[in-house]
Write a protein that holds these residues in place. Sequence first.
Motif, short mmCIF file in Angstrom:
data_model
loop_
_atom_site.label_atom_id
_atom_site.label_comp_id
_atom_site.label_asym_id
_atom_site.label_seq_id
_atom_site.Cartn_x
_atom_site.Cartn_y
_atom_site.Cartn_z
N ASP A 1 -4.80 -0.15 7.23
CA ASP A 1 -4.08 0.41 6.08
C ASP A 1 -4.91 0.18 4.82
N LEU A 2 -5.41 1.28 4.28
CA LEU A 2 -6.35 1.14 3.16
C LEU A 2 -6.47 2.47 2.42
N THR A 3 -6.68 2.40 1.12
CA THR A 3 -6.96 3.59 0.32
C THR A 3 -8.21 3.35 -0.50
N LEU A 4 -9.20 4.24 -0.38
CA LEU A 4 -10.45 4.12 -1.12
C LEU A 4 -10.77 5.45 -1.79
N ILE A 5 -11.57 5.39 -2.85
CA ILE A 5 -12.04 6.60 -3.52
C ILE A 5 -13.56 6.60 -3.47
N ILE B 1 0.85 -1.20 0.00
CA ILE B 1 0.00 0.00 0.00
C ILE B 1 0.88 1.25 0.00
N ASP B 2 1.95 1.22 0.77
CA ASP B 2 2.88 2.36 0.78
C ASP B 2 3.52 2.57 -0.60
N LEU B 3 3.80 1.46 -1.29
CA LEU B 3 4.38 1.56 -2.64
C LEU B 3 3.46 2.33 -3.56
N ILE B 4 2.18 1.93 -3.61
CA ILE B 4 1.23 2.60 -4.50
C ILE B 4 1.04 4.05 -4.09
N ASP B 5 0.98 4.29 -2.78
CA ASP B 5 0.83 5.67 -2.31
C ASP B 5 2.04 6.52 -2.70
N SER B 6 3.23 5.93 -2.61
CA SER B 6 4.43 6.68 -2.98
C SER B 6 4.44 6.99 -4.48
N LEU B 7 3.88 6.06 -5.29
CA LEU B 7 3.78 6.32 -6.73
C LEU B 7 2.79 7.45 -6.99
N ARG B 8 1.69 7.46 -6.24
CA ARG B 8 0.72 8.56 -6.38
C ARG B 8 1.36 9.88 -5.97
N LEU B 9 2.14 9.83 -4.90
CA LEU B 9 2.75 11.03 -4.36
C LEU B 9 3.68 11.71 -5.35
N ILE B 10 4.42 10.90 -6.13
CA ILE B 10 5.34 11.49 -7.11
C ILE B 10 4.65 11.82 -8.42
N GLY B 11 3.33 11.52 -8.50
CA GLY B 11 2.56 11.93 -9.68
C GLY B 11 2.43 10.92 -10.78
N VAL B 12 2.81 9.67 -10.53
CA VAL B 12 2.75 8.65 -11.58
C VAL B 12 1.31 8.38 -12.00
N GLY B 13 0.37 8.69 -11.10
CA GLY B 13 -1.04 8.51 -11.44
C GLY B 13 -1.47 9.33 -12.65
N GLU B 14 -0.69 10.38 -13.00
CA GLU B 14 -1.00 11.17 -14.19
C GLU B 14 -0.69 10.38 -15.46
#
Length: 629
Positions: A155-159, A35-48
């Motif tokens: 530890d969870l991420t939801l939209i 979960i931290d990995l995906i969050d760190s990818l979001r944090l650096i903007g890879v989600g764009e």
Amino acid sequence: MVDKEQDRGEGSSKTGTPMEGVFHSHLDERVRPYIDLIDSLRLIGVGEDISLPSIAVIGDQSSGKSSVLEALSGVALPRGSGIVTRCPLQLKLRKNKSEVQWQAVLSYKEESIKLEDPSQVEIYVCKAQNELAGDGVGICDDLITLEIKSTSVCDLTLIDLPGIARVPVKGQPDDIGEQIKNLIRRFIEKRETINLVVVPCNVDIATTEALKMAQEVDPDGKRTLAILTKPDLVDKGTEKTILKIVRNQVVPLSKGYIIVKCRGQKQIEDKISLEQAIQEERDFFKKHNFFSCLLQEEKATVNCLATKLTQDLVDHIKKSLPLLSEEIKRQLRSSREELNLYHKASPPLESQNLKAFFIGILIKFNDKINHMASGVAGDEGNLFVQLHSEFKKWKEHLVNTKSPFHGVVQAVVKDYDLKYRGRELPGFSDYNVFETEVQKLVIQLKQPAIDRLRVIREIIQNQFLEVSRACFPIYPYLQSFAMNKIEDIQSKQETKVEQRIMEQFEMEQLVYSQDDIYFKTLNEILSSSEGASEDRCPGLESRNKYPEMLKAYYEIVVQRLADQVPMLIRYFMLKESAHLLCSEMLGLIEGADIADVLREDSDISRRCAITEARIERLTIAQKKLSSFV
């Protein structure tokens, strides 16, 4: 089965901290890194650049979405009737092992607000929605992120997405329902997304719009998990149906169902805390005559939901990592090629080398256009594939007109004496009658030929325009000049071809063919229909031979038009257009201010910076993924 240590710890702890131990903690060490990995990818903007694994929460209005998210997060979110969630809300829950029991950050656009008390969340989320979507009942695509660090969450991420509206209320646009569905689809159609569908127990699951939408994008139910809410509102006598649903026997989903009972409006009015509500939820299921068995099956309570969601998300992340890695590699290659193109396309700094550079890029452009026009295999070879396809459609249209033509001829022969006979004796016929029929039917082919010309003009023009964009990516003047010339030449050539086609059909009114060509075709038709061949057809004046005779002539017309129309289009629209375009481009060499022509796009620096930033974050992402894949 429920962990015994956890079961004993629910609702209280030795330290007196509410909810401590409510959610499973034995998964922490295994799930947190992913979960931290995906969050760190979001944090650096890879989600764009790429879609990242996530959980999207969807449900019809008043389905209980907000209550479920409150139970998972431990904070009160905006709730009420109508559309409450008006912007996508990314809820990042992180179990905090430090001494700080609770802290949160709310961010949207350029805003970032630190929250120190759970009671502030609802106020600031409402404020953020009003700033993004305006005061009222409208919706907005902009994302709001709420990150909560607490000792009492999983530890969870939801939209969280807006509830599906069926009927617009006062102040809402008539298409508000479709707006919401379009927003939801953009999230749930991605294969990286787990769809969490919230369905009240007291409605017919088959009529739930949210579940229908999930099934549309995930027909096999492989990435859909459903939550049943409001079990206390189930009509008596329907409990067994609910059990069947939870046990996946009604609408099967690979991830199955969980049933929960969250705080209702009365509990909120009675100021029942979320912690107490979770304990009351467990008591409710323990004492329920029908649903108590679901506790042992781990298909009931928010606690089980949290554990399952966390595990499902991590499993989903693990499965997605190889695909993410490949997509990042592909995007890196593409971005580096794009940046390299900008650098290669940049003119030399020395003024004495400008003309040679200018001539070079013009020649490269002309080579691509000429290769395309001549059908040379390569990157542009797909143009001829498209042209062949369109020419084939033209031939098929001609062939399809044979049967109607033959039918008309047969009718004319049959009714000739009744409609056309003059003073002549029976058996004698007027050639003009049959000639007129041929002319009328052939002229009907004119408009389809013009329509085919229009389609092919668009194909060729688009291909030429694409070459200009590829060859002059950073030179707005050159690109604009080339595009204007392409459109101008194509327009003039189209007018010329249309005139030639009109002339061709005027000539077809003459009804003519060389005798030997005509007799050869006629004998082939007679041979296939009568089983015999002749050098000459006896009894040409006999009316019963007219259908075969006119059929033979129409075969000649079809073959003539099947070749002539494509040849006219290909010669004038492609070959001659390419020659004219290349001449116009080379004409720039004389008299043009080369330094001015080669002035780079003022936006090129920004585009280079964007591409470099993309390469940087994708490179970081690749390194982060390397230890997992």
